[in-house]
Design an enzyme around this catalytic site. Structure first.
Site, PDB file in Angstrom:
ATOM      1  N   SER A 128       1.479  -1.251   5.512  1.00 51.31           N
ATOM      2  CA  SER A 128       1.647  -2.415   4.644  1.00 51.31           C
ATOM      3  C   SER A 128       2.259  -1.975   3.326  1.00 51.31           C
ATOM      4  O   SER A 128       2.071  -0.823   2.901  1.00 51.31           O
ATOM      5  CB  SER A 128       0.282  -3.073   4.378  1.00 51.31           C
ATOM      6  OG  SER A 128       0.378  -4.067   3.375  1.00 51.31           O
TER       7      SER A 128
ATOM      8  N   TYR B 162      -8.610  -2.986   1.884  1.00 52.21           N
ATOM      9  CA  TYR B 162      -7.359  -3.027   2.642  1.00 52.21           C
ATOM     10  C   TYR B 162      -6.345  -2.035   2.079  1.00 52.21           C
ATOM     11  O   TYR B 162      -5.756  -1.231   2.829  1.00 52.21           O
ATOM     12  CB  TYR B 162      -6.791  -4.440   2.619  1.00 52.21           C
ATOM     13  CG  TYR B 162      -5.581  -4.633   3.505  1.00 52.21           C
ATOM     14  CD1 TYR B 162      -5.733  -4.889   4.862  1.00 52.21           C
ATOM     15  CD2 TYR B 162      -4.290  -4.575   2.983  1.00 52.21           C
ATOM     16  CE1 TYR B 162      -4.630  -5.075   5.676  1.00 52.21           C
ATOM     17  CE2 TYR B 162      -3.177  -4.757   3.794  1.00 52.21           C
ATOM     18  CZ  TYR B 162      -3.358  -5.011   5.140  1.00 52.21           C
ATOM     19  OH  TYR B 162      -2.255  -5.188   5.952  1.00 52.21           O
TER      20      TYR B 162
END
Length: 273
Positions: A162, A177
């Site tokens: 990501s 995350y």
């Protein structure tokens, strides 16, 4: 009589450039392979000639999606697994290798997020995100590599990262995350270094927000969406097709000299922030 999709493309009919992107004869395991991104990746690799093992914790969903690929003439099989269990992860890869005779490609599309403000992050939520996003990736990679090493033919691994491995997200609770996606990036560099002698390439694709049902609620907030898109030079979010195209390149012969890299799929976001 086999359909056009069932009939292998004769290598002699392809140009050298076309052969560089074909996956004929390759066995690909796509974990999270029936999700919003994984399903598009699975279909794309099948279209390029791969035999695809659709792996997901939802056995019925994986089976239904695999059946749909077979009705289109592709070679597919569903294999359920629990990403939180190392033993079950090993069992799943063993099952694929037993059925197809080998494992050539791993595409890890498994991931999760539990949004909590940093001052309110719970041990339970942090551990779950870590176990799925980082620990799960490690042991998927290991299980696949053991087969690739044993076969002596090398292999390709691509893990879903990501832009949040590089950029924090203002106004949202993304501590767990971001930490796990950052860890995944350096983990894959280390795996690439250790497994290079075995001709195993390990890379990461790192998209910005991809328009899938998983994030639709966030994107439905006009203020959040407009601020997000305004910072992306190309002026849009990523699509599952964007992700599939990058992964298809990284698991094809065209990327044989690329390993230990993180490819940002972000419309120029990280180039300008």
């Amino acid at each position: 009589m086999p359909t056009t999709q069932e009939m292998p493309i004769a290598a002699s009919s392809l140009t050298r450039a076309e052969r560089a992107f074909r996956l004929d004869g390759k066995v690909a395991v796509i974990t999270g392979g029936c999700g919003g991104i994984g399903s598009v990746v699975s279909l794309g690799l099948a279209e390029l000639g791969a035999q695809v093992a659709i792996s997901d914790w939802e056995a019925d969903k994986a089976a239904a999606f695999s059946d749909s690929l077979r009705t289109q003439g592709y070679d597919s099989r569903a294999v359920a697994f629990n990403v939180l269990s190392v033993a079950d992860t090993n069992r799943m890869f063993d099952d694929v290798a037993k059925y197809y005779g080998k494992v050539d490609i791993l595409v890890n599309c498994v991931g999760t997020q539990k949004e909590e403000k940093a001052e309110e992050v719970t041990e339970e939520a942090f551990d779950k995100v870590y176990q799925v996003n980082l620990r799960g990736a490690m042991f998927q990679a290991q299980a696949a590599a053991r087969h690739m090493i044993g076969q002596g033919t090398g292999g390709k691994q691509v893990h879903m990262g990501s832009v949040r491995s590089e950029l924090a997200l203002r106004g949202r609770g993304y501590a767990a995350y971001c930490a796990t996606k950052g860890g995944l990036g350096i983990l894959c560099k280390q795996l690439a270094a250790e497994w290079a002698p075995y001709k195993i390439n390990v890379n990461v694709v790192a998209p910005t927000f991809v328009r899938t049902p998983l994030v639709e609620a966030m994107l439905s907030n006009p203020a959040f969406y407009n601020e997000l898109v305004s910072r992306i030079p190309l002026g849009r979010l990523a699509s599952p097709q964007d992700v599939m195209s990058a992964i298809a390149f990284l698991v094809s012969p065209a990327s044989d000299f690329i390993t230990g890299q993180k490819l940002f799929l972000d419309g120029g976001l990280t180039a300008t922030q």
